[in-house]
Enzyme design. Structure first.
Site, PDB file in Angstrom:
ATOM      1  N   ASN A 211       0.859  -1.183   0.000  1.00 45.13           N
ATOM      2  CA  ASN A 211       0.000   0.000   0.000  1.00 45.13           C
ATOM      3  C   ASN A 211       0.896   1.233   0.000  1.00 45.13           C
ATOM      4  OD1 ASN A 211       0.471   0.919   2.859  1.00 45.13           O
ATOM      5  ND2 ASN A 211      -0.275  -1.154   3.247  1.00 45.13           N
ATOM      6  N   ASP A 283      -3.835  -6.379   4.969  1.00 47.83           N
ATOM      7  CA  ASP A 283      -4.865  -7.294   5.492  1.00 47.83           C
ATOM      8  C   ASP A 283      -5.050  -8.497   4.581  1.00 47.83           C
ATOM      9  OD1 ASP A 283      -6.054  -5.745   3.563  1.00 47.83           O
ATOM     10  OD2 ASP A 283      -7.323  -4.638   4.987  1.00 47.83           O
ATOM     11  N   ASP A 310      -5.005 -10.613  11.856  1.00 47.61           N
ATOM     12  CA  ASP A 310      -5.115  -9.218  12.341  1.00 47.61           C
ATOM     13  C   ASP A 310      -4.043  -8.966  13.406  1.00 47.61           C
ATOM     14  OD1 ASP A 310      -5.733  -6.813  13.499  1.00 47.61           O
ATOM     15  OD2 ASP A 310      -7.889  -7.105  13.290  1.00 47.61           O
ATOM     16  N   PHE A 328      -4.159   3.618  14.926  1.00 48.08           N
ATOM     17  CA  PHE A 328      -4.495   4.604  13.901  1.00 48.08           C
ATOM     18  C   PHE A 328      -5.536   3.990  12.975  1.00 48.08           C
ATOM     19  CE2 PHE A 328      -1.613   8.323  13.822  1.00 48.08           C
ATOM     20  CZ  PHE A 328      -0.923   8.046  14.986  1.00 48.08           C
ATOM     21  N   LYS A 342     -13.922  -0.082  15.535  1.00 51.26           N
ATOM     22  CA  LYS A 342     -12.574  -0.659  15.349  1.00 51.26           C
ATOM     23  C   LYS A 342     -11.804  -0.652  16.671  1.00 51.26           C
ATOM     24  CE  LYS A 342      -8.303  -0.134  12.670  1.00 51.26           C
ATOM     25  NZ  LYS A 342      -7.605   0.475  11.544  1.00 51.26           N
ATOM     26  N   LYS A 346     -10.679  -4.094  18.310  1.00 52.29           N
ATOM     27  CA  LYS A 346      -9.253  -4.391  18.382  1.00 52.29           C
ATOM     28  C   LYS A 346      -8.702  -4.254  19.798  1.00 52.29           C
ATOM     29  CE  LYS A 346      -8.118  -3.742  13.683  1.00 52.29           C
ATOM     30  NZ  LYS A 346      -7.015  -4.149  12.842  1.00 52.29           N
TER      31      LYS A 346
END
Ligand SMILES: Cc1cc2nc3c(=O)[nH]c(=O)nc-3n(C[C@H](O)[C@H](O)[C@H](O)COP(=O)(O)O)c2cc1C
Length: 413
Positions: A211, A283, A310, A328, A342, A346
């Site tokens: 990315n 991911d 993850d 973030f 999220k 998480k």
């Protein structure tokens, strides 16, 4: 910056870099005045500094000019909101430690109550001399003082080693940090692990899924924490658009894949107080991999994808009650509900939500902004600004809490 910065230069060959430093500070919006030691006057042109700072450069002779309405060292000391001593010489370091006000420059520094940023430069043997090291250690204990250690490299004496003036970019970031904290090492005592950058999931030796994250935000978080006194380790994927000098004060561990990043972070997690998860971890990776390059026509099409475990959720599940985690969330739009979901899923203690589709924000940009969200839903908006400045603002928002962090409930491990 918009602040009043006094640049004090001593007699080192590194003083030749002062015009560039002064010019950069002025371009960042600072009001700059310069003062030179008598020996520094031999290395750098006061006229150049006067022109670049748009103000007369103060020299030793001016101190004794009967036309001065007030003692010059007091006037300069009271004017400054920050004093930047670069380069700091061995002799002036000794003068400061022993309180010798026998030059305009040392009198000004001793009279100043402003934060001090000091950047020594000298020959390696001089830097390593026991007397110099003892003085340096003593100076580092001063309140309101941000020390920037010299960097390693080729020196003017033709040897290689520690003693170079830190890169100007690093001095600028130190200036930024000292202006925010008043020179106080407000993260001292904390051990912080940061992740930054993208990961690469290779399909064959020359093709990968990745990315466009540059790593700039995560490295900025690590650097600002370090400049504010924390012990920092940075685990990072392949970086781009990150000034190499930002990495200089950090302990770094470069990795490539999500699996490598996960292993490096998990190994270090038990020894730290908190984790900043700013890396853009893949991911998905390729469902098929080859150790030899696929010929163009033989590439699997469509390419099967495989979910990558993850990583941040896995690390969050290993936190003790006295360990925190800041995540973030780079999202399209500022969708608080999604960010909170999220955060909860998480197990982050805070999440920084930033939009990747707003002007001046997100992957590969020099600037970023967004919303810092606490677990109980409190939030603080942070304007779009240079990523290093934003990192400083995030640490300012959290600094007090980090020192007394204790999550309610059992350890997660
Ligand atoms: C060519 C030359 C280069 C020097 N470079 C350095 C240096 O990099 N660092 C240092 O501490 N002193 C260096 N010195 C010695 C200082 O100039 C000397 O210690 C002086 O007393 C410093 O005074 P000041 O602290 O008032 O500027 C150098 C001297 C010469 C002649």
């Amino acid at each position: 910056m918009g602040r009043r910065i006094l640049v004090a230069g001593c007699g080192s060959i590194a003083a030749v870099k002062l015009p560039q430093l002064v010019s950069s500070l002025v371009q960042h919006g600072a009001q700059v005045r310069c003062v030179l030691s008598p020996k520094a006057e031999q290395f750098v042109s006061p006229l150049a500094l006067a022109s670049l700072s748009r103000h007369p450069c103060s020299l030793e002779a001016h101190q004794w000019d009967p036309c001065q309405p007030r003692p010059l060292h007091i006037a300069l000391a009271e004017w400054a909101e920050l004093v930047l001593v670069a380069p700091l010489s061995v002799t002036t370091m000794a003068r400061l430690v022993h309180g010798l006000a026998d030059t305009l420059l040392s009198s000004t520094l001793l009279a100043s109550q402003a934060p001090l940023l000091v950047a020594p430069a000298m020959n390696t043997a001089m830097w390593e001399a026991p007397a110099v090291q003892a003085n340096w250690q003593a100076l580092c204990h001063w309140p309101r003082l941000l020390p920037l250690e010299p960097s390693s490299g080729l020196l003017a004496c033709d040897s290689r080693g520690m003693g170079r003036l830190p890169e100007l970019e690093l001095i600028l970031q130190g200036t930024r940090a000292a202006l925010v904290t008043g020179g106080v090492a407000d993260l001292k005592g904390l051990r912080i692990l940061c992740s930054a950058g993208p990961t690469r999931e290779f399909l064959d030796p020359v093709r990968c899924l990745t990315n466009p994250s540059s790593g700039r935000m995560g490295v900025a978080m690590a650097l600002m924490a370090r400049l504010r006194g924390a012990a920092v380790e940075l685990v990072h994927g392949p970086l781009s658009n990150v000034p190499p000098s930002w990495l200089e004060p950090l302990e770094t561990c470069p990795v490539v894949s999500a699996a490598e990043m996960g292993a490096a972070l998990a190994q270090r997690l038990p020894q730290v107080d908190g984790l900043v998860m700013a890396a853009a971890v893949a991911d998905h990776g390729p469902g098929l991999t080859s150790s030899v390059k696929w010929p163009k026509g033989a590439l699997p099409n469509p390419l099967p994808l495989q979910e990558v475990a993850d990583l941040s959720a896995g690390l969050a599940s290993q936190l003790r009650r006295d360990q925190w985690m800041l995540g973030f969330a780079a999202q399209q739009g500022l969708d608080r509900a999604r960010a909170l979901e999220k955060q909860e899923r998480k197990g982050f203690d805070w999440i920084f939500l930033n939009a990747i589709d707003l002007a001046g924000q997100g992957f590969g940009q020099q600037t970023n902004g967004g919303i810092l969200i606490w677990g109980d839903g409190r939030e603080q908006g942070l304007n779009t600004q240079d990523k290093a400045a934003l990192a400083g603002a995030i640490w300012s928002a959290l600094a007090k809490e980090l020192h007394q962090f204790h999550r309610s409930g059992p350890d997660k491990v």
